[in-house]
Design an enzyme around this catalytic site. Structure first.
Site, PDB file in Angstrom:
ATOM      1  N   GLU A 397       0.826  -1.219   0.000  1.00 57.59           N
ATOM      2  CA  GLU A 397       0.000   0.000   0.000  1.00 57.59           C
ATOM      3  C   GLU A 397       0.854   1.260   0.000  1.00 57.59           C
ATOM      4  O   GLU A 397       0.583   2.205  -0.738  1.00 57.59           O
ATOM      5  CB  GLU A 397      -0.962   0.012   1.200  1.00 57.59           C
ATOM      6  CG  GLU A 397      -1.939  -1.159   1.255  1.00 57.59           C
ATOM      7  CD  GLU A 397      -2.681  -1.417  -0.053  1.00 57.59           C
ATOM      8  OE1 GLU A 397      -2.819  -0.489  -0.857  1.00 57.59           O
ATOM      9  OE2 GLU A 397      -3.093  -2.567  -0.268  1.00 57.59           O
ATOM     10  N   HIS A 498      -4.618  -6.039 -11.487  1.00 57.68           N
ATOM     11  CA  HIS A 498      -4.066  -6.953 -10.484  1.00 57.68           C
ATOM     12  C   HIS A 498      -3.615  -8.273 -11.097  1.00 57.68           C
ATOM     13  O   HIS A 498      -3.043  -9.106 -10.414  1.00 57.68           O
ATOM     14  CB  HIS A 498      -5.088  -7.248  -9.374  1.00 57.68           C
ATOM     15  CG  HIS A 498      -5.318  -6.107  -8.445  1.00 57.68           C
ATOM     16  ND1 HIS A 498      -6.282  -5.155  -8.664  1.00 57.68           N
ATOM     17  CD2 HIS A 498      -4.690  -5.751  -7.299  1.00 57.68           C
ATOM     18  CE1 HIS A 498      -6.247  -4.267  -7.682  1.00 57.68           C
ATOM     19  NE2 HIS A 498      -5.292  -4.596  -6.838  1.00 57.68           N
TER      20      HIS A 498
HETATM   21 ZN    ZN Z   1      -2.430  -2.423  -4.982  1.00 57.12          ZN
END
Ligand code: ZN
Ligand code: CA
Ligand code: CA
Ligand code: CA
Ligand code: CA
Length: 919
Positions: A397, A498
């Protein structure tokens, strides 16, 4: 397949013609974007920055020359960043008439007083399709807010401590992809819309011309894909407002023991506040603060985690609420900060000491973690996936924060996949550095309680159905051409961010670790890894000095080789390993000790079909080369007219009623050219070249099927203009016909009003003036079939193919068929007009004619009551004329193929048609 930038000195030479003398002599090589624009210029070693800069300031003029930018593009200095050693990078933005062009950034790299390289992307003024501001900011804001449709927004919340005021719209140009390699610039209002219920934060781009939502770019970036994990529910209420802590050096810092949830006993820094210890660390020159979001249960929902003795034990915090997850977040954030400070002297994600605030217990069983622009949020997970606070997730993150402040890779398509991959790569590096006992090359192994017990693997991305080869198995559609129309988080994971990250992830794994094998496109490789330390330097330089917001995989490949050369030298082990690791994941040619001088095989089976008056479709079988194919050259009557990386194309711009010869040649990755393919010959039809019409942004609305006469044509491409003029149907004058159109709208746009205008080039001149409009369908929603009826105009030319044009336009119809516009699609077909049916009184009566035999083999006998000559036509069942002439009673059908035919007899203006069968 891809061109290496080390072998294109010829192109570099061409570029020199337009560059000032200083810069000319100093260019080492050049790399290109897929669309052919310059992506990188590398200067000769030792080139003084005065070659393109003056007294430390870059002169925009010389940059424009170097980068071949049009004069009205202005490059404005944005900021300077310093890297490791004495590397410096200057960031520039593009402006057109004072308005910024998002994605048009350039980075200039220096080492001391030498200039090393320039990278970036150019969108020129010729790409502008819409630059009128018509709706005003406040209306644009209403459209933006409506598109998010949340229950509440950050600026409406009384808790927000005045941090978020109502967002202001900023006028910017954004490039929108139309088809592969083709973009158009739109003038839009850009808003930062931060919704708290449900949680979302996006830049929303509203067309300044008409209010259509053109694009959303996620500011909140998640560790997991929403569409991949079924049991994830984002719709639950989440409220988070970042209460940023100010750095206060007077506070007392304590070192504490923390029994983390996933990483055992660790030391963390805390602070004594009002008699108990809180998870706030001011010891590093920035504030690292970990707070409790309390699953939104309390009205003042954000609070501190407290401990009385500063010994944060498992007995106290390893509870049903998973409170010890906060200790992992605090420790992980501290360690990620330390990694970047110690390795690259980077002070917080923005390198300016921004406070790093994290919120734990966000949402209710939220199975995700996220970066939200200036803070992080962590969900508690559920029965299958534990709290999402392991070291790799925390560093992932914070990695998004670093990307945001550097390359700022747009969170969609290939750039979004690179963004995700950088976060995974930093996660692996931080984990390797501070918790080497963990599995650095998989993500989330501490928290996944169900198979496969992790969320992504960098060593073997295919384990979670992610690709390890560019455009190989499990590659998700990333471009419009590949079928990802509009990037959408919950529907297509912003076009696969992703998942397609697996390719760069695997590249990094190979670079560090080495690997031998064969990838999905047949490249076999055997690579020795260069280890963590060298690899992480290359990655950092790639992300902070080279990549810009719209960079793609090809850019990442070209730039990272240069980043390695900057750090370790040309032909260094590291630079070679970078190039070869990209080859291993299917991008670009491998490093060759001895140059490739062998040509590819020549393309075979060249076929030319679907010929009209000005266009032809060509396709061929691909060539092979030991080192891969870069692309193909089309030869028209012996001259090179086009280059492509595909094995088919529709070539336009031909002259009617003309013969053409076509051939194709292949190029390899190192500029060797094959011999010519077989010859394909065509002759164009009589139909003239038509005036241009195209939508520039068919992403939202297309025509997916058209039925008229014998034509029933489905199409799926997202091109602004589709030429089906090679499809023809016969229509008769004075007859009512129905045209049926099936539209298709992107998700969420089904109710938008879309109209249709149908034009016929009735005199075959190639234009579509108002008098050629034969039907319209007024604007309506795009969810079902639509029809219009029409008759051919009386003055339509008979018996030759005439162009029929359908224009699908957003929110209106059009009075001309020769226009370019924003949304919708244009399709062309052909009709051939036939003379009108005769009235009953004009027909021969049936008893006046007799035809025999049927079936007939050789001679058809026609007996008319009045035994005189007659004109006849033998027609196919679809109306094509097979044979015609004058007869007194016998027609030779010996050479006609067996089948059903229509005989049309015309005697003194009286006509009759009758079927017969030829055996
Ligand atoms: Zn991410
Ligand atoms: Ca305690
Ligand atoms: Ca891991
Ligand atoms: Ca070759
Ligand atoms: Ca279509």
């Amino acid at each position: 397949m891809k061109k290496t930038f080390t072998t294109i000195n010829i192109l570099a030479f061409l570029l020199l013609q337009s560059v000032s003398l200083n810069a000319q002599s100093s260019i080492h090589n050049i790399a290109y974007n897929k669309d052919g624009t310059i992506s990188m210029i590398v200067f000769e070693k030792g080139t003084s920055k005065n070659a393109i800069t003056k007294e430390g300031k870059s002169t925009a003029n010389s940059l424009n020359n170097l980068l071949k930018l049009s004069d009205n593009i202005e490059l404005r200095f944005n900021k300077t960043t310093s890297g490791v050693q004495d590397f410096i990078t200057e960031y520039y933005d593009s402006y057109i008439n004072g308005t910024i062009v998002e994605g048009g950034e350039y980075h200039i790299n220096y080492k001391g007083s030498d200039i090393i390289s320039i990278t970036g992307r150019n969108y020129s003024t010729s790409d502008i399709v819409a630059d009128k501001e018509l709706i005003g900011e406040s209306k644009a804001f209403d459209f933006a807010k409506k598109s998010i449709n949340a229950k509440s927004y950050a600026w409406e919340n009384s808790q927000n401590l005045n941090k978020f005021s109502k967002p202001k719209g900023k006028l910017v140009y954004i490039p929108i992809e139309n088809q592969e390699g083709k973009v158009s610039l739109f003038l839009v209002y850009k808003f930062d819309i931060f919704a708290t219920q449900p949680l979302s934060r996006d830049y929303v781009y509203v067309d300044a011309n008409n209010g259509l939502i053109l694009k959303k770019n996620a500011i909140i970036k998640h560790s997991e894909s929403f569409y991949k994990k079924k049991n994830n529910n984002q719709s639950k209420e989440i409220q988070i407002i970042n209460k940023a802590s100010k750095l206060d050096k007077s506070r007392e810092i304590e070192q504490a023991n923390a029994d983390t949830r996933y990483s055992g006993k660790r030391f963390i820094e805390t602070e004594l506040s009002n008699g108990s210890y809180i998870l706030r660390d001011n010891s590093r020159g920035v504030t690292i603060h970990t707070l409790n979001a309390n699953n939104m249960e309390s009205s003042d929902f954000v609070s501190e985690f407290n401990d009385n003795d500063n010994n944060w034990t498992a007995e106290e915090y390893h509870n049903d609420k998973r409170d010890d997850a906060a200790l992992d977040v605090h420790w992980g954030t501290i360690k990620t900060y330390d990694y970047f400070k110690n390795t690259f002297n980077r002070n917080s994600y923005d390198d300016k000491g921004a406070p790093i605030n994290s919120y734990v217990h966000v949402g209710n069983e939220l199975v995700n973690a996220f970066w939200a622009g200036d803070f992080m949020g962590y969900g508690d997970g559920n029965a299958d996936i534990d709290a999402l606070t392991s070291l790799d997730i925390v560093s992932h993150e914070l990695g998004h924060g670093i990307c945001q402040e550097t390359a700022n890779l747009e969170y969609e398509r290939e750039s979004g996949a690179l963004n995700e991959a950088f976060s995974d790569i930093w996660a692996a590096i931080v984990e390797h550095t501070y918790a080497p006992e963990k599995n650095a090359f998989v993500m989330g192994e501490d928290i996944f309680l169900i198979a496969p017990y992790f969320s992504r693997s960098m060593s073997d991305p295919k384990l979670t159905n992610d690709p390890d080869t560019y455009k190989g198995t499990f590659w998700k559609a990333a471009s419009v051409e590949d079928g990802c129309t509009i990037p959408w988080g919950s529907i297509n994971d912003y076009c696969g961010v992703h998942s397609n990250s697996g390719v760069l992830n695997h590249w990094f794994y190979i670079l560090v670790n080495g690997k031998s094998g064969t990838n999905d496109i047949g490249n076999s490789y055997n690579i020795t890894g260069i280890g963590w330390e060298s690899a992480e330097k290359i990655v950092y330089r790639l992300e902070t000095a080279y990549l810009t917001s719209k960079s793609d995989y090809k850019n990442a490949r070209d730039f990272s080789i240069q980043a390695a050369i900057d750090l370790f030298g040309e032909h260094s082990t590291e630079a070679i390993a970078v190039q070869n690791a990209f080859y291993a994941v299917g991008i670009g040619g491998k490093y060759l000790l001895f140059p490739d001088t062998t040509s590819p095989t020549s393309p075979t089976n060249l076929v030319a079909k679907d010929v009209t008056g000005d266009a032809v479709s060509l396709s061929w079988d691909s060539s092979t080369d030991e080192n891969g194919i870069w692309g193909y050259i089309i030869l028209q009557n012996g001259s090179e007219v086009y280059k492509t990386q595909e094995t088919s194309l529709r070539l336009t711009g031909l002259t009617p009623e003309t013969s053409y010869d076509f051939k194709v040649k292949a190029y390899d990755n190192y500029s060797n050219v094959s011999s010519e393919s077989n010859l394909a010959k065509i002759t164009t039809t009589s139909q003239p070249k038509a005036c241009l019409a195209s939508s520039f942004s068919p992403n939202f609305f297309t025509i997916s099927n058209v039925k008229i006469g014998d034509i029933d044509n489905s199409s799926t491409k997202l091109l602004g203009y589709e030429d089906f003029a090679y499809l023809n149907t016969n229509l008769e004058l004075d007859t009512e016909y129905t045209i049926e159109i099936t539209p298709k709208a992107a998700n969420g746009y089904e109710q938008s009003p879309v109209g249709y205008s149908i034009f016929l080039d009735k005199n075959n001149t190639g234009d579509f003036t108002f008098d050629k409009r034969i039907a319209v369908i007024s604007p309506r929603g795009s969810s079902s079939k639509l029809t219009a009826t029409f008759k051919l105009p009386e003055d339509t030319i008979l018996n030759q193919p005439l162009r029929l044009r359908i224009l699908q336009t957003y929110n209106g119809i059009t009075s001309s068929g020769c226009i370019g516009y924003n949304y919708g699609q244009v399709e062309d077909y052909s009709i051939t007009a036939k003379s009108k049916k005769l009235a009953v009184s004009d027909l021969l009566k049936e008893e006046e004619i007799k035809i025999y035999p049927s079936p007939v083999k050789e001679t058809l006998n026609v007996v008319l009551k009045d035994n005189k000559e007659f004109n006849y036509e033998v027609l196919s069942i679809t109306g094509g004329v097979i044979k015609s002439g004058i007869s007194k009673g016998q027609i030779d059908v010996n050479y006609i193929q067996p089948g059903t035919y229509i005989l049309k007899v015309n005697q003194n203006g009286k006509v009759i048609t009758q079927k017969f069968i030829k055996k």
